[in-house]
Scaffold this active site. Structure first.
Site, PDB file in Angstrom:
ATOM      1  N   TYR A 113      -7.179   5.987  -0.803  1.00 45.64           N
ATOM      2  CA  TYR A 113      -6.879   7.420  -0.790  1.00 45.64           C
ATOM      3  C   TYR A 113      -8.014   8.265  -1.370  1.00 45.64           C
ATOM      4  O   TYR A 113      -7.807   9.409  -1.761  1.00 45.64           O
ATOM      5  CB  TYR A 113      -5.615   7.712  -1.617  1.00 45.64           C
ATOM      6  CG  TYR A 113      -4.322   7.394  -0.897  1.00 45.64           C
ATOM      7  CD1 TYR A 113      -4.070   6.117  -0.406  1.00 45.64           C
ATOM      8  CD2 TYR A 113      -3.344   8.368  -0.724  1.00 45.64           C
ATOM      9  CE1 TYR A 113      -2.882   5.821   0.241  1.00 45.64           C
ATOM     10  CE2 TYR A 113      -2.153   8.090  -0.083  1.00 45.64           C
ATOM     11  CZ  TYR A 113      -1.928   6.816   0.400  1.00 45.64           C
ATOM     12  OH  TYR A 113      -0.743   6.518   1.041  1.00 45.64           O
ATOM     13  N   LYS A 130      -5.421  -8.199  -0.835  1.00 45.62           N
ATOM     14  CA  LYS A 130      -5.751  -8.682   0.521  1.00 45.62           C
ATOM     15  C   LYS A 130      -7.207  -9.121   0.551  1.00 45.62           C
ATOM     16  O   LYS A 130      -8.021  -8.645   1.352  1.00 45.62           O
ATOM     17  CB  LYS A 130      -5.483  -7.529   1.518  1.00 45.62           C
ATOM     18  CG  LYS A 130      -5.648  -7.866   2.986  1.00 45.62           C
ATOM     19  CD  LYS A 130      -4.596  -8.784   3.556  1.00 45.62           C
ATOM     20  CE  LYS A 130      -4.943  -9.161   4.994  1.00 45.62           C
ATOM     21  NZ  LYS A 130      -4.078 -10.241   5.517  1.00 45.62           N
ATOM     22  N   ASP A 164       0.446  -9.117   3.299  1.00 48.73           N
ATOM     23  CA  ASP A 164       1.292  -9.451   4.451  1.00 48.73           C
ATOM     24  C   ASP A 164       2.418 -10.405   4.037  1.00 48.73           C
ATOM     25  O   ASP A 164       3.588 -10.208   4.368  1.00 48.73           O
ATOM     26  CB  ASP A 164       0.458 -10.012   5.620  1.00 48.73           C
ATOM     27  CG  ASP A 164      -0.599 -11.021   5.203  1.00 48.73           C
ATOM     28  OD1 ASP A 164      -0.748 -11.280   3.992  1.00 48.73           O
ATOM     29  OD2 ASP A 164      -1.280 -11.574   6.092  1.00 48.73           O
ATOM     30  N   ASP A 195       2.072   2.410  -1.235  1.00 49.43           N
ATOM     31  CA  ASP A 195       2.762   3.416  -0.422  1.00 49.43           C
ATOM     32  C   ASP A 195       3.661   2.728   0.602  1.00 49.43           C
ATOM     33  O   ASP A 195       4.853   3.018   0.719  1.00 49.43           O
ATOM     34  CB  ASP A 195       1.728   4.298   0.285  1.00 49.43           C
ATOM     35  CG  ASP A 195       2.395   5.278   1.237  1.00 49.43           C
ATOM     36  OD1 ASP A 195       3.385   5.909   0.841  1.00 49.43           O
ATOM     37  OD2 ASP A 195       1.933   5.393   2.395  1.00 49.43           O
ATOM     38  N   ASP A 211       8.135   2.094   0.710  1.00 51.26           N
ATOM     39  CA  ASP A 211       9.068   2.507   1.771  1.00 51.26           C
ATOM     40  C   ASP A 211       9.890   1.296   2.223  1.00 51.26           C
ATOM     41  O   ASP A 211      11.086   1.410   2.480  1.00 51.26           O
ATOM     42  CB  ASP A 211       8.337   3.123   2.971  1.00 51.26           C
ATOM     43  CG  ASP A 211       8.361   4.658   2.960  1.00 51.26           C
ATOM     44  OD1 ASP A 211       8.242   5.241   1.859  1.00 51.26           O
ATOM     45  OD2 ASP A 211       8.510   5.273   4.035  1.00 51.26           O
TER      46      ASP A 211
HETATM   47  C1  IPM Z   1       4.235   9.102  -0.772  1.00 55.86           C
HETATM   48  C2  IPM Z   1       3.715   9.798   0.457  1.00 55.86           C
HETATM   49  C3  IPM Z   1       2.277  10.261   0.261  1.00 55.86           C
HETATM   50  C4  IPM Z   1       1.426   9.057  -0.057  1.00 55.86           C
HETATM   51  C5  IPM Z   1       1.698  11.011   1.467  1.00 55.86           C
HETATM   52  C6  IPM Z   1       2.594  12.126   1.885  1.00 55.86           C
HETATM   53  C7  IPM Z   1       0.296  11.473   1.236  1.00 55.86           C
HETATM   54  O1  IPM Z   1       3.832   8.982   1.582  1.00 55.86           O
HETATM   55  O2  IPM Z   1       4.263   9.727  -1.842  1.00 55.86           O
HETATM   56  O3  IPM Z   1       4.631   7.944  -0.668  1.00 55.86           O
HETATM   57  O4  IPM Z   1       1.011   8.349   0.870  1.00 55.86           O
HETATM   58  O5  IPM Z   1       1.175   8.822  -1.233  1.00 55.86           O
HETATM   59 MN    MN Z   2       4.924   7.151   1.192  1.00 55.31          MN
END
Ligand code: IPM
Ligand code: MN
Ligand code: NAD
Length: 353
Positions: free
Chosen positions: A138, A188, A221, A245, A249
């Protein structure tokens, strides 16, 4: 009485809807506690602000909120403003500008939360992700050469500094030691022969200071596969910005969904304010309809309370979320209920009291 100044940035889409409920809960907590109160200052920054002014926040935005005790953020990003412009201009600017290099994201399956994994019981999914939050993939560095020509070349750099890797890995080791938990590093190195080989090396180096902490290293992975097949093996997890990130999720998906996934962006040295936000985005598909689940934002508000020195309130907030889930009442549609965002928040406050 102690007064905490909280900068509130509701942001875009469902951000304002869920943050309203988080603020409601924080006020209720202050009233119940009796030992402190909150002063909230709202900042209207985000995509609408951008369309009016040409920027996501004012040039002195960071200055305006630098002295807050904490920041509460909803979500950033909305169709009409390119995502890389909105996110770089606000969310990532805050994380980087305030050196919030630890992104702490609990992945915990509470009783009553829906889980797509066959046979998974609540105790089986109880992880804490320590995501590097200041550099890595990032960094925002790179080049775009010869645009719109056949020679077009794009390079996106990942920046991994010794200081950046060491501090977040050390933070994770300290946490694992304090909580007597195992620590898993996810990287990785087989493919990313600079950045991730370096990460693994630093994980090994820092680990020598923590012989009491049981460690594991996984390739990302395989880690994704094990999160689904055998989530019990993870306790504290440390990983890079992008891997963290994506995996959180996935973590949300196995622990009740985006509506239950909380996060804290911490500047552990407290030189700058830390920021608390659910990990979900602005959810344009359900925005403005009262459908958003506010529990992720409320859980993040619990992390804010913990950061300010009230761990017992953090526990009580998580326990109350669990109580709502087991009672199966006043839940939003993502959890199979038909309550609105504000009805869910009201019920939470009633249960807490
Ligand atoms: C998160 C989001 C952000 C990230 C995006 C929106 C830049 O997905 O906070 O998880 O990738 O950090
Ligand atoms: Mn995210
Ligand atoms: P998203 O998290 O906004 O939505 C993904 C899915 O989850 C959608 O179906 C949405 O309806 C659902 N969902 C999310 N939060 C929910 C909640 N509280 N209650 C019920 N359902 C919920 O991800 P996306 O659609 O990929 O991104 C939308 C926008 O948000 C984009 O602009 C993206 O860049 C941005 N984004 C911002 C942040 C942030 O500010 N921290 C995080 C992720 C994405």
């Amino acid at each position: 009485m102690k007064a905490y100044c909280i900068a509130v940035i509701p942001g875009d889409g469902i951000g304002p809807e869920v943050i309203r409920e988080a603020v409601k809960v924080l006020n209720a907590v202050a009233e119940l506690d009796g030992g402190f109160r909150f002063e909230f200052t709202h900042y209207p920054w985000g995509c609408e602000y951008y369309l009016k002014t040409g920027e996501m926040m004012p040039a002195d935005g960071l200055e305006q909120i630098r002295h807050s005790d904490a920041i509460l953020l909803g979500a950033v990003g909305y169709p009409g403003v390119p995502d890389h412009v909105s996110l770089r201009g606000l969310l990532l600017e805050l994380r980087h500008g305030f050196d919030q290099y630890v992104n702490l994201r609990p992945v915990k399956l509470l009783s009553g939360a829906p889980c797509p994994l066959k046979d998974a019981q609540p105790g089986d999914i109880d992880m804490l992700f320590v995501r590097e939050n200041s550099e890595g993939e990032y960094s925002g560095q790179g080049v775009w050469l010869y645009p719109n020509t056949p020679r077009e070349v794009v390079i996106q750099d990942g920046v991994f500094s010794r200081m950046g890797c060491e501090r977040v890995i050390r933070y994770a080791f300290e946490l694992a030691r304090k909580e007597k938990k195992t620590l898993t590093s996810i990287s990785k190195g087989n493919a990313l022969n600079y950045s991730m080989v370096f990460w693994d090396q630093i994980f090994g180096e820092v680990g020598r200071d923590y012989p009491d902490v049981e460690t594991h290293s996984l390739l990302v992975d395989a880690a994704a596969m094990f999160m689904v097949k055998d989530p019990k093996r993870f306790q504290i997890v440390v990983t890079s910005n992008l891997f963290g990130d994506i995996l959180t999720d996935l973590g949300a998906a196995i622990s009740g969904g985006m509506g239950l996934a909380a996060g804290a962006n911490l500047n552990p040295e407290r030189r700058f304010p830390s920021m608390f936000e659910p990990i979900h985005g602005s959810a344009p598909d359900i925005a403005g309809k009262g459908l958003a689940n506010p529990l992720a934002a409320i859980w993040s508000a619990g992390q804010l309370l913990e950061h300010l020195g009230y761990p017992e309130w953090y526990s009580r907030i998580v326990a109350t979320i669990e109580q709502m889930l087991t009672m199966r009442q006043n839940l939003t549609p993502d959890l199979g209920g038909n309550a609105s965002t504000s009805a869910c928040g009201d019920a939470f406050v009633a249960l807490l009291s």
